[in-house]
Design a protein around this motif. Structure first.
Motif, PDB file in Angstrom:
ATOM      1  N   LEU A 178       0.825  -1.206   0.000  1.00 40.61           N
ATOM      2  CA  LEU A 178       0.000   0.000   0.000  1.00 40.61           C
ATOM      3  C   LEU A 178       0.861   1.259   0.000  1.00 40.61           C
ATOM      4  O   LEU A 178       0.468   2.284  -0.562  1.00 40.61           O
ATOM      5  N   ARG A 179       2.048   1.192   0.601  1.00 39.22           N
ATOM      6  CA  ARG A 179       2.976   2.320   0.519  1.00 39.22           C
ATOM      7  C   ARG A 179       3.404   2.557  -0.927  1.00 39.22           C
ATOM      8  O   ARG A 179       3.531   3.693  -1.373  1.00 39.22           O
ATOM      9  N   GLU A 180       3.657   1.461  -1.648  1.00 40.67           N
ATOM     10  CA  GLU A 180       4.036   1.601  -3.057  1.00 40.67           C
ATOM     11  C   GLU A 180       2.898   2.214  -3.861  1.00 40.67           C
ATOM     12  O   GLU A 180       3.119   3.065  -4.728  1.00 40.67           O
ATOM     13  N   LEU A 181       1.672   1.766  -3.578  1.00 35.83           N
ATOM     14  CA  LEU A 181       0.516   2.332  -4.270  1.00 35.83           C
ATOM     15  C   LEU A 181       0.393   3.819  -3.952  1.00 35.83           C
ATOM     16  O   LEU A 181       0.142   4.641  -4.842  1.00 35.83           O
ATOM     17  N   LYS A 182       0.584   4.174  -2.698  1.00 33.33           N
ATOM     18  CA  LYS A 182       0.538   5.578  -2.280  1.00 33.33           C
ATOM     19  C   LYS A 182       1.609   6.393  -2.993  1.00 33.33           C
ATOM     20  O   LYS A 182       1.351   7.519  -3.435  1.00 33.33           O
ATOM     21  N   ALA A 183       2.813   5.815  -3.142  1.00 29.26           N
ATOM     22  CA  ALA A 183       3.905   6.526  -3.799  1.00 29.26           C
ATOM     23  C   ALA A 183       3.605   6.810  -5.259  1.00 29.26           C
ATOM     24  O   ALA A 183       4.171   7.745  -5.845  1.00 29.26           O
ATOM     25  N   GLN A 184       2.701   6.035  -5.852  1.00 28.34           N
ATOM     26  CA  GLN A 184       2.294   6.263  -7.237  1.00 28.34           C
ATOM     27  C   GLN A 184       1.276   7.401  -7.359  1.00 28.34           C
ATOM     28  O   GLN A 184       0.834   7.724  -8.457  1.00 28.34           O
ATOM     29  N   GLY A 185       0.875   7.973  -6.217  1.00 25.62           N
ATOM     30  CA  GLY A 185      -0.070   9.081  -6.240  1.00 25.62           C
ATOM     31  C   GLY A 185      -1.511   8.648  -6.143  1.00 25.62           C
ATOM     32  O   GLY A 185      -2.421   9.414  -6.506  1.00 25.62           O
ATOM     33  N   ALA A 186      -1.750   7.429  -5.623  1.00 28.27           N
ATOM     34  CA  ALA A 186      -3.123   6.916  -5.537  1.00 28.27           C
ATOM     35  C   ALA A 186      -3.952   7.700  -4.518  1.00 28.27           C
ATOM     36  O   ALA A 186      -3.432   8.216  -3.528  1.00 28.27           O
ATOM     37  N   SER A 187      -5.253   7.758  -4.787  1.00 27.00           N
ATOM     38  CA  SER A 187      -6.223   8.325  -3.848  1.00 27.00           C
ATOM     39  C   SER A 187      -6.906   7.158  -3.150  1.00 27.00           C
ATOM     40  O   SER A 187      -7.521   6.311  -3.806  1.00 27.00           O
ATOM     41  N   ILE A 188      -6.803   7.104  -1.815  1.00 33.08           N
ATOM     42  CA  ILE A 188      -7.270   5.941  -1.067  1.00 33.08           C
ATOM     43  C   ILE A 188      -8.109   6.389   0.119  1.00 33.08           C
ATOM     44  O   ILE A 188      -7.725   7.304   0.858  1.00 33.08           O
ATOM     45  N   LEU A 189      -9.269   5.734   0.300  1.00 30.89           N
ATOM     46  CA  LEU A 189     -10.066   5.852   1.521  1.00 30.89           C
ATOM     47  C   LEU A 189     -10.062   4.472   2.160  1.00 30.89           C
ATOM     48  O   LEU A 189     -10.534   3.502   1.565  1.00 30.89           O
ATOM     49  N   MET A 190      -9.529   4.382   3.365  1.00 32.20           N
ATOM     50  CA  MET A 190      -9.265   3.086   3.981  1.00 32.20           C
ATOM     51  C   MET A 190      -9.788   3.022   5.403  1.00 32.20           C
ATOM     52  O   MET A 190      -9.482   3.886   6.232  1.00 32.20           O
ATOM     53  N   VAL A 191     -10.597   1.999   5.681  1.00 37.10           N
ATOM     54  CA  VAL A 191     -11.034   1.704   7.043  1.00 37.10           C
ATOM     55  C   VAL A 191      -9.975   0.819   7.677  1.00 37.10           C
ATOM     56  O   VAL A 191      -9.538  -0.176   7.086  1.00 37.10           O
ATOM     57  N   GLU A 192      -9.540   1.165   8.879  1.00 34.29           N
ATOM     58  CA  GLU A 192      -8.482   0.379   9.530  1.00 34.29           C
ATOM     59  C   GLU A 192      -8.616   0.482  11.036  1.00 34.29           C
ATOM     60  O   GLU A 192      -8.759   1.579  11.576  1.00 34.29           O
ATOM     61  N   GLN A 193      -8.567  -0.668  11.715  1.00 29.80           N
ATOM     62  CA  GLN A 193      -8.610  -0.689  13.174  1.00 29.80           C
ATOM     63  C   GLN A 193      -7.219  -0.703  13.789  1.00 29.80           C
ATOM     64  O   GLN A 193      -7.062  -0.352  14.952  1.00 29.80           O
ATOM     65  N   ASN A 194      -6.222  -1.146  13.017  1.00 26.40           N
ATOM     66  CA  ASN A 194      -4.846  -1.172  13.504  1.00 26.40           C
ATOM     67  C   ASN A 194      -4.263   0.229  13.366  1.00 26.40           C
ATOM     68  O   ASN A 194      -3.922   0.672  12.274  1.00 26.40           O
ATOM     69  N   LEU A 195      -4.149   0.914  14.477  1.00 26.03           N
ATOM     70  CA  LEU A 195      -3.773   2.319  14.418  1.00 26.03           C
ATOM     71  C   LEU A 195      -2.304   2.535  14.071  1.00 26.03           C
ATOM     72  O   LEU A 195      -1.937   3.598  13.568  1.00 26.03           O
ATOM     73  N   SER A 196      -1.464   1.542  14.305  1.00 22.71           N
ATOM     74  CA  SER A 196      -0.081   1.685  13.850  1.00 22.71           C
ATOM     75  C   SER A 196      -0.026   1.651  12.329  1.00 22.71           C
ATOM     76  O   SER A 196       0.780   2.363  11.704  1.00 22.71           O
ATOM     77  N   VAL A 197      -0.888   0.855  11.704  1.00 25.90           N
ATOM     78  CA  VAL A 197      -0.995   0.838  10.245  1.00 25.90           C
ATOM     79  C   VAL A 197      -1.548   2.171   9.747  1.00 25.90           C
ATOM     80  O   VAL A 197      -1.060   2.742   8.771  1.00 25.90           O
ATOM     81  N   ALA A 198      -2.564   2.667  10.435  1.00 28.39           N
ATOM     82  CA  ALA A 198      -3.152   3.963  10.049  1.00 28.39           C
ATOM     83  C   ALA A 198      -2.109   5.067  10.104  1.00 28.39           C
ATOM     84  O   ALA A 198      -2.027   5.921   9.204  1.00 28.39           O
ATOM     85  N   ARG A 199      -1.295   5.052  11.129  1.00 25.57           N
ATOM     86  CA  ARG A 199      -0.252   6.075  11.274  1.00 25.57           C
ATOM     87  C   ARG A 199       0.810   5.940  10.187  1.00 25.57           C
ATOM     88  O   ARG A 199       1.322   6.939   9.668  1.00 25.57           O
ATOM     89  N   ALA A 200       1.147   4.684   9.825  1.00 21.53           N
ATOM     90  CA  ALA A 200       2.196   4.443   8.834  1.00 21.53           C
ATOM     91  C   ALA A 200       1.772   4.883   7.439  1.00 21.53           C
ATOM     92  O   ALA A 200       2.611   5.304   6.638  1.00 21.53           O
ATOM     93  N   LEU A 201       0.469   4.800   7.132  1.00 20.00           N
ATOM     94  CA  LEU A 201       0.000   5.038   5.767  1.00 20.00           C
ATOM     95  C   LEU A 201      -0.766   6.347   5.590  1.00 20.00           C
ATOM     96  O   LEU A 201      -0.778   6.926   4.509  1.00 20.00           O
ATOM     97  N   GLY A 202      -1.424   6.803   6.634  1.00 19.44           N
ATOM     98  CA  GLY A 202      -2.391   7.872   6.469  1.00 19.44           C
ATOM     99  C   GLY A 202      -1.796   9.264   6.333  1.00 19.44           C
ATOM    100  O   GLY A 202      -0.854   9.621   7.050  1.00 19.44           O
ATOM    101  N   ASP A 203      -2.367  10.050   5.424  1.00 22.07           N
ATOM    102  CA  ASP A 203      -2.094  11.483   5.343  1.00 22.07           C
ATOM    103  C   ASP A 203      -3.151  12.251   6.128  1.00 22.07           C
ATOM    104  O   ASP A 203      -2.846  13.197   6.853  1.00 22.07           O
ATOM    105  N   ARG A 204      -4.392  11.830   5.938  1.00 25.32           N
ATOM    106  CA  ARG A 204      -5.532  12.442   6.605  1.00 25.32           C
ATOM    107  C   ARG A 204      -6.260  11.385   7.423  1.00 25.32           C
ATOM    108  O   ARG A 204      -6.120  10.187   7.168  1.00 25.32           O
ATOM    109  N   ALA A 205      -7.046  11.817   8.380  1.00 23.15           N
ATOM    110  CA  ALA A 205      -7.871  10.911   9.178  1.00 23.15           C
ATOM    111  C   ALA A 205      -9.247  11.522   9.361  1.00 23.15           C
ATOM    112  O   ALA A 205      -9.387  12.751   9.474  1.00 23.15           O
TER     113      ALA A 205
END
Length: 240
Positions: A178-205
């Motif tokens: 998902l980091r690679e997808l993000k690096a390609q400039g993807a627009s993503i809306l993601m539901v996530e309960q693992n907050l360490s994952v949310a912190r690692a990937l998220g720009d907005r919350a």
């Protein structure tokens, strides 16, 4: 914040006699990852399913790059360039991994370069390419579910709890892809309960409670404020 690719304005969704979404207002910026957070049962999955048309909004507007989604039938929403990863994965167990991927492409055969990139992101796909998807482990099925959404470049990706119940090593693989997808400039809306994952990937919350968005801002702001985390979700990013 960059220009929104997706806008929800006062979206209301009822399921039977239950009022699930009670006026969801949310902007998803183009080229960023927006994490949809909140306790269980507050409407996060229903929000994604309403965007896809699997549940019909009773009121409000859903705009994809300014286009009103209301008149677009469910069968046509994926054709607008939305990649959807449902919570239940939704793979075809009696088809091979390859056949599942072929079904996910809209513009012809799976591009070999895209396939090889997905093999690098999710190595088990290469190993089990000719195997029936029903024979995969739970983590491998989740990889396939995400890879199908990524089979072609999409305007928007909707991803529902991709790391739920997975072993840490598989979660790490998911985050890397998902980091690679993000690096390609993807627009993503993601539901996530693992907050360490949310912190690692998220720009907005955006944090939901009782069928509405009660807070929206930078993921970094939420990560840096334990008191805000506790007030909004009853837990701490630092504890996860």
């Amino acid at each position: 914040m960059s220009e929104p690719i997706l806008q929800l304005d006062g979206v209301v969704t009822d399921i039977g006699r239950y009022h699930i979404l009670k006026g969801v207002t949310l902007d998803v910026p183009r080229g960023q990852v927006t994490m949809l957070l909140g306790r269980n049962g507050v409407g996060k999955t229903t929000t994604l399913r309403t965007i896809m048309g699997l549940w019909r909004a009773k009121a409000g507007r859903i705009l994809l790059e300014g286009q009103d989604m209301a008149p677009v039938p469910v069968s046509s929403r994926a054709a607008l360039g939305i990649g959807f990863v449902p919570e239940d994965m939704g793979i075809f167990s009696d088809l091979t991994v390859e056949e599942n991927m072929i079904l996910a492409t809209r513009s012809g055969p799976l591009d070999p370069a895209r396939r090889d990139w997905l093999f690098a992101a999710f190595p088990p796909l290469r190993t089990f390419w000719r195997s029936e998807a029903g024979n995969l482990s739970g983590g491998q099925k989740q990889m396939l579910s995400i890879a199908r959404a990524m089979a072609e470049e999409r305007r928007l990706y909707l991803i529902d709890e991709p790391t739920k119940g997975l072993a840490p090593a598989i979660v790490s693989t998911m985050v890397g892809a998902l980091r690679e997808l993000k690096a390609q400039g993807a627009s993503i809306l993601m539901v996530e309960q693992n907050l360490s994952v949310a912190r690692a990937l998220g720009d907005r919350a955006a944090v939901m409670d009782d069928g509405a968005v009660v807070w929206a801002g930078a993921m970094a702001e939420l990560s840096a404020d334990p008191a805000l985390q506790e007030r909004l979700m009853g837990l701490s990013v630092e504890a996860h």
